[in-house]
Design a protein around this motif. Structure first.
Motif, PDB file in Angstrom:
ATOM      1  N   SER A  86      38.932  59.525  86.425  1.00 43.51           N
ATOM      2  CA  SER A  86      39.559  60.461  87.376  1.00 43.51           C
ATOM      3  C   SER A  86      40.228  61.608  86.632  1.00 43.51           C
ATOM      4  N   LEU A  87      39.507  62.186  85.706  1.00 43.48           N
ATOM      5  CA  LEU A  87      40.078  63.239  84.868  1.00 43.48           C
ATOM      6  C   LEU A  87      40.430  64.471  85.679  1.00 43.48           C
ATOM      7  N   LYS A  88      41.508  65.115  85.254  1.00 45.00           N
ATOM      8  CA  LYS A  88      42.020  66.311  85.903  1.00 45.00           C
ATOM      9  C   LYS A  88      42.019  67.469  84.902  1.00 45.00           C
ATOM     10  N   ALA A  89      42.073  68.674  85.412  1.00 45.95           N
ATOM     11  CA  ALA A  89      42.098  69.846  84.534  1.00 45.95           C
ATOM     12  C   ALA A  89      43.281  69.779  83.572  1.00 45.95           C
ATOM     13  N   GLU A  90      44.392  69.230  84.040  1.00 46.71           N
ATOM     14  CA  GLU A  90      45.587  69.160  83.186  1.00 46.71           C
ATOM     15  C   GLU A  90      45.470  68.113  82.088  1.00 46.71           C
ATOM     16  N   ASP A  91      44.397  67.347  82.064  1.00 46.32           N
ATOM     17  CA  ASP A  91      44.155  66.431  80.943  1.00 46.32           C
ATOM     18  C   ASP A  91      43.495  67.148  79.765  1.00 46.32           C
ATOM     19  N   THR A  92      43.125  68.395  79.957  1.00 45.37           N
ATOM     20  CA  THR A  92      42.500  69.172  78.883  1.00 45.37           C
ATOM     21  C   THR A  92      43.458  69.323  77.716  1.00 45.37           C
ATOM     22  N   ALA A  93      43.025  68.935  76.531  1.00 46.33           N
ATOM     23  CA  ALA A  93      43.867  68.960  75.338  1.00 46.33           C
ATOM     24  C   ALA A  93      43.047  68.491  74.142  1.00 46.33           C
ATOM     25  N   VAL A  94      43.632  68.649  72.967  1.00 40.32           N
ATOM     26  CA  VAL A  94      43.110  67.970  71.789  1.00 40.32           C
ATOM     27  C   VAL A  94      43.795  66.601  71.739  1.00 40.32           C
ATOM     28  N   TYR A  95      42.986  65.572  71.643  1.00 44.00           N
ATOM     29  CA  TYR A  95      43.499  64.200  71.614  1.00 44.00           C
ATOM     30  C   TYR A  95      43.491  63.690  70.175  1.00 44.00           C
ATOM     31  N   TYR A  96      44.639  63.177  69.756  1.00 46.97           N
ATOM     32  CA  TYR A  96      44.815  62.677  68.401  1.00 46.97           C
ATOM     33  C   TYR A  96      45.108  61.181  68.430  1.00 46.97           C
ATOM     34  N   CYS A  97      44.607  60.500  67.421  1.00 46.43           N
ATOM     35  CA  CYS A  97      44.915  59.079  67.240  1.00 46.43           C
ATOM     36  C   CYS A  97      45.945  58.941  66.124  1.00 46.43           C
ATOM     37  N   ARG A  98      46.913  58.094  66.359  1.00 45.40           N
ATOM     38  CA  ARG A  98      47.968  57.833  65.374  1.00 45.40           C
ATOM     39  C   ARG A  98      48.048  56.338  65.132  1.00 45.40           C
ATOM     40  N   ALA A  99      48.035  55.955  63.871  1.00 40.98           N
ATOM     41  CA  ALA A  99      48.197  54.547  63.489  1.00 40.98           C
ATOM     42  C   ALA A  99      49.479  54.444  62.670  1.00 40.98           C
ATOM     43  N   TRP A 100      50.320  53.505  63.010  1.00 39.25           N
ATOM     44  CA  TRP A 100      51.581  53.436  62.270  1.00 39.25           C
ATOM     45  C   TRP A 100      52.196  52.052  62.258  1.00 39.25           C
ATOM     46  N   SER A 101      53.010  51.858  61.246  1.00 37.19           N
ATOM     47  CA  SER A 101      53.931  50.736  61.157  1.00 37.19           C
ATOM     48  C   SER A 101      55.117  51.266  60.369  1.00 37.19           C
ATOM     49  N   LEU A 102      55.155  51.044  59.045  1.00 36.38           N
ATOM     50  CA  LEU A 102      56.184  51.696  58.228  1.00 36.38           C
ATOM     51  C   LEU A 102      55.789  53.144  57.942  1.00 36.38           C
ATOM     52  N   ASN A 103      54.488  53.382  57.784  1.00 37.49           N
ATOM     53  CA  ASN A 103      53.945  54.728  57.564  1.00 37.49           C
ATOM     54  C   ASN A 103      53.094  55.114  58.767  1.00 37.49           C
ATOM     55  N   GLU A 104      52.813  56.394  58.880  1.00 35.65           N
ATOM     56  CA  GLU A 104      51.963  56.837  59.978  1.00 35.65           C
ATOM     57  C   GLU A 104      50.774  57.616  59.440  1.00 35.65           C
TER      58      GLU A 104
END
Length: 116
Positions: A86-104
């Protein structure tokens, strides 16, 4: 060291669906949480959803009921998926993945464009 690689972005019409993938490899034993963030032009980067190694999930209010995050814990690679419906126009963006614990660790980002 952890490497993070995203895939699955693209162009979709409003109401459509996309599935993003994030593969985290390397010293993944050090990683607890993996999440998706997004940044639209002129806006700050914001959390979309994240998931812990134990599969506890957290969602931004704006995507609850439309997006689903899931995770496969592998021996050498953990993969996190973001199913976006159900995507909307306002979902338009660059999507980034972040993995972290002590470091990111961040991926390079993948563009999602929703046409209205």
């Amino acid at each position: 060291q952890v490497q993070v690689v995203e895939s699955g972005g693209g162009l979709v019409q409003a109401g459509g669906s996309l599935r993003l993938s994030c593969a985290a490899s390397g010293s993944i034993f050090s990683i607890n949480t993996i999440g998706w963030y997004r940044q639209a032009p002129g806006k700050q980067r914001e959390l979309v959803a994240d998931i812990t190694r134990g599969r506890r999930t957290n969602y931004a209010d704006s995507v609850k009921g439309r997006f689903t995050i899931s995770r496969d814990n592998g021996k050498n690679t953990d993969t996190v998926y973001l199913q976006m419906n159900s995507l909307k126009a306002e979902d338009t963006a660059v999507y980034y993945c972040r993995a972290w614990s002590l470091n990111e660790y961040w991926g390079q980002g993948t563009q999602v464009t929703v046409s209205s």
